[in-house]
Design an enzyme around this catalytic site. Structure first.
Site, PDB file in Angstrom:
ATOM      1  CG  ASN A 118      -0.303  -0.253   2.508  1.00  0.00           C
ATOM      2  OD1 ASN A 118       0.923  -0.174   2.592  1.00  0.00           O
ATOM      3  ND2 ASN A 118      -1.076  -0.545   3.534  1.00  0.00           N
ATOM      4  NE  ARG A 257       1.876   1.705  12.293  1.00  0.00           N
ATOM      5  CZ  ARG A 257       1.452   1.565  11.033  1.00  0.00           C
ATOM      6  NH1 ARG A 257       1.008   2.617  10.357  1.00  0.00           N
ATOM      7  NH2 ARG A 257       1.433   0.391  10.447  1.00  0.00           N
ATOM      8  CD  GLN A 286      -4.580   3.984  14.031  1.00  0.00           C
ATOM      9  OE1 GLN A 286      -3.821   4.800  13.561  1.00  0.00           O
ATOM     10  NE2 GLN A 286      -4.955   2.927  13.354  1.00  0.00           N
ATOM     11  CG  HIS A 310      -4.606   4.011   9.913  1.00  0.00           C
ATOM     12  ND1 HIS A 310      -3.853   3.220  10.728  1.00  0.00           N
ATOM     13  CD2 HIS A 310      -3.956   4.019   8.729  1.00  0.00           C
ATOM     14  CE1 HIS A 310      -2.798   2.764  10.073  1.00  0.00           C
ATOM     15  NE2 HIS A 310      -2.852   3.234   8.853  1.00  0.00           N
TER      16      HIS A 310
HETATM   17  P1  NAI Z   1      10.487   1.000   4.552  1.00  0.00           P
HETATM   18  O1  NAI Z   1      10.994  -0.053   5.471  1.00  0.00           O
HETATM   19  O2  NAI Z   1      10.587   0.793   3.094  1.00  0.00           O
HETATM   20  O3  NAI Z   1      11.221   2.376   4.893  1.00  0.00           O
HETATM   21  C1  NAI Z   1      11.363   2.881   6.180  1.00  0.00           C
HETATM   22  C2  NAI Z   1      12.614   3.756   6.212  1.00  0.00           C
HETATM   23  O4  NAI Z   1      12.653   4.421   7.474  1.00  0.00           O
HETATM   24  C3  NAI Z   1      13.910   2.940   6.084  1.00  0.00           C
HETATM   25  O5  NAI Z   1      14.711   3.480   5.056  1.00  0.00           O
HETATM   26  C4  NAI Z   1      14.556   3.108   7.456  1.00  0.00           C
HETATM   27  O6  NAI Z   1      15.972   3.114   7.404  1.00  0.00           O
HETATM   28  C5  NAI Z   1      14.002   4.456   7.889  1.00  0.00           C
HETATM   29  N1  NAI Z   1      14.100   4.676   9.328  1.00  0.00           N
HETATM   30  C6  NAI Z   1      13.870   3.815  10.343  1.00  0.00           C
HETATM   31  N2  NAI Z   1      14.096   4.416  11.519  1.00  0.00           N
HETATM   32  C7  NAI Z   1      14.485   5.689  11.248  1.00  0.00           C
HETATM   33  C8  NAI Z   1      14.853   6.792  12.049  1.00  0.00           C
HETATM   34  N3  NAI Z   1      14.914   6.707  13.379  1.00  0.00           N
HETATM   35  N4  NAI Z   1      15.179   7.933  11.436  1.00  0.00           N
HETATM   36  C9  NAI Z   1      15.181   8.029  10.076  1.00  0.00           C
HETATM   37  N5  NAI Z   1      14.828   7.020   9.263  1.00  0.00           N
HETATM   38  C10 NAI Z   1      14.483   5.863   9.843  1.00  0.00           C
HETATM   39  O7  NAI Z   1       8.985   1.251   4.990  1.00  0.00           O
HETATM   40  P2  NAI Z   1       7.804   1.915   4.136  1.00  0.00           P
HETATM   41  O8  NAI Z   1       7.133   0.895   3.300  1.00  0.00           O
HETATM   42  O9  NAI Z   1       8.324   3.141   3.491  1.00  0.00           O
HETATM   43  O10 NAI Z   1       6.785   2.277   5.310  1.00  0.00           O
HETATM   44  C11 NAI Z   1       7.171   3.181   6.346  1.00  0.00           C
HETATM   45  C12 NAI Z   1       6.128   3.180   7.439  1.00  0.00           C
HETATM   46  O11 NAI Z   1       4.923   3.766   6.968  1.00  0.00           O
HETATM   47  C13 NAI Z   1       5.695   1.786   7.915  1.00  0.00           C
HETATM   48  O12 NAI Z   1       6.599   1.254   8.849  1.00  0.00           O
HETATM   49  C14 NAI Z   1       4.357   2.067   8.515  1.00  0.00           C
HETATM   50  O13 NAI Z   1       4.506   2.416   9.875  1.00  0.00           O
HETATM   51  C15 NAI Z   1       3.854   3.283   7.747  1.00  0.00           C
HETATM   52  N6  NAI Z   1       2.731   2.924   6.865  1.00  0.00           N
HETATM   53  C16 NAI Z   1       1.532   3.551   7.061  1.00  0.00           C
HETATM   54  C17 NAI Z   1       0.436   3.216   6.312  1.00  0.00           C
HETATM   55  C18 NAI Z   1      -0.873   3.922   6.483  1.00  0.00           C
HETATM   56  O14 NAI Z   1      -1.899   3.406   6.049  1.00  0.00           O
HETATM   57  N7  NAI Z   1      -0.901   5.093   7.078  1.00  0.00           N
HETATM   58  C19 NAI Z   1       0.493   2.134   5.315  1.00  0.00           C
HETATM   59  C20 NAI Z   1       1.835   1.628   5.096  1.00  0.00           C
HETATM   60  C21 NAI Z   1       2.893   1.981   5.890  1.00  0.00           C
END
Ligand code: NAI
Length: 367
Positions: A118, A257, A286, A310
């Site tokens: 997504n 989040r 939530q 959400h």
């Molecule tokens: P991803 O794993 O591809 O990318 C996350 C990035 O955040 C990585 O490059 C990681 O190194 C970086 N990261 C982790 N901790 C960090 C920090 N302290 N400071 C800076 N960068 C940091 O994940 P993706 O697919 O991009 O998703 C990210 C987040 O989005 C998910 O973990 C989820 O919580 C949220 N999400 C929300 C959705 C919604 O419906 N609102 C749906 C899908 C994801």
């Protein structure tokens, strides 16, 4: 096997719209398939407290399916004390922070999610939220509905995205898609902060500059979008102290989040004008309580709030993708086949991803 799924109740909408797959009513579209394979499939939205269906059924469950939209919090205590048969915790979607990953490692439970399913949906929502805030859309729309007409009251806090510095905190799948999508708006600069810097060719193609110091990064951005997972290193990260390092009047979009941002600190920063707007769809619990301050907080000019429930990652298009992905993960699990590496968060007591914070317990070759 016994498969327990905690989904959200879709009510009349789910009965009228079968593509609302991640609802209790439509059961991720998997009920007859699982039945035909002889599995027991229990689906509930009742997730809070020891008498909930979730906690009562957990001790016998081999597989738990949850979604981030109506998260069943699989805490360390539940894993250690109740989930004695659990082997797979599967997130239908992206983001498994509602599972205690360290406890899952301790008990050698695999945690998997439908990576990438997504991310486009969320990236589009982020761009919408940025435009909503920067262009002061919500108060303008409310004015139109009220029957009023006072252009200056809106225009005094409306700007263009063009010429602004836009930065993403976290530049993984979603962060990169956001940068790609806002580039045609001709921002002054695109920045990112991530402890896993992007490969140079990708950063160059996006035209994004890495700022390795968080406070320096925040001090340069007009718009900050949060796209990092929730983990020990990001929980409560954006608090009253850090908010002082944002550029005065910045806009924040957080679809990652809710708990990455401090509930009260955000409200106070918005009300004082330190930030000009806050938008997103994720909340620190939530469903969000009715009196959650993010529902009604405003900047001094009566705008700056574009919060929604959400739903950014649960469009009908996204639901199809993550329901299909959930089925694929289960199919491989039943057959004893390897999972797509990108879908695995923890396995065999080790982290299989580098996205969930600094951790020495990585599996070799993790993504
Ligand atoms: P991803 O794993 O591809 O990318 C996350 C990035 O955040 C990585 O490059 C990681 O190194 C970086 N990261 C982790 N901790 C960090 C920090 N302290 N400071 C800076 N960068 C940091 O994940 P993706 O697919 O991009 O998703 C990210 C987040 O989005 C998910 O973990 C989820 O919580 C949220 N999400 C929300 C959705 C919604 O419906 N609102 C749906 C899908 C994801």
């Amino acid at each position: 096997m016994k498969i327990l799924a905690v989904l959200y109740s879709g009510g009349k909408s789910a009965l009228a719209e079968p593509r609302l797959l991640s609802t209790v009513e439509n059961k991720l579209g998997m009920a007859s398939w699982l039945k035909s394979l002889g599995h027991e499939y229990i689906v509930t939205d009742d997730k809070e407290g020891p008498n909930s269906v979730f906690q009562k059924e957990l001790p016998d469950a081999d597989v738990l399916i949850t979604t981030p939209f109506h998260p069943a919090y699989l805490t360390g205590d539940l894993i250690r004390q109740k989930a004695s048969k659990l082997k797979l915790a599967l997130t239908a979607g992206v983001g498994s922070d509602h599972v205690d990953l360290n406890a899952a490692n301790e008990k050698k439970i695999m945690v998997a999610e439908v990576t990438g399913s997504n991310v486009t949906s969320v990236a589009e929502h982020v761009v919408m939220d940025m435009l909503n805030l920067v262009r002061n859309f919500v108060p303008a729309h409310e004015m139109a509905k009220r029957g009023d007409w006072d252009v200056s009251a809106i225009a005094r806090n409306a700007f263009d995205l063009e010429g602004k510095v836009i930065g993403t905190l976290g530049a993984g799948r979603i962060g990169r898609l956001v940068l790609q999508r806002v580039k045609p708006f001709d921002p002054k600069e695109l920045l990112y902060y991530d402890y896993n810097p992007m490969p140079a060719d990708i950063a160059n193609a996006l035209g994004a500059r890495h700022v390795p110091d968080l406070k320096e990064f925040l001090g340069q951005c007009d718009v900050v979008t949060v796209n990092a997972p929730l983990h020990e290193g990001t929980r409560g990260l954006i608090n009253s102290e850090l908010l002082q390092h944002f550029k005065k009047g910045a806009w924040i979009v957080n679809t990652a989040r809710g708990a990455i941002c401090d509930r009260i600190a955000i409200k106070e920063a918005l009300e004082s004008g330190q930030i000009n707007g806050y938008a997103g769809d994720v909340w620190d619990v939530q469903p969000a309580p009715k009196d959650h301050p993010w529902r009604t907080m405003q900047n001094p000019l009566g705008g700056g709030n574009a919060m929604t429930p959400h739903y950014s990652g649960t469009t009908l298009d996204a639901q199809k993708r993550y329901a299909d992905g959930t089925k694929d993960i289960l199919e491989r699990w039943f057959k004893g086949e390897a999972q797509e590496p990108a879908n695995v968060i923890v396995e065999d007591g080790q982290y299989a991803t580098r996205s969930c914070g600094y951790n020495s317990n990585y599996r070799i070759g993790c993504h």
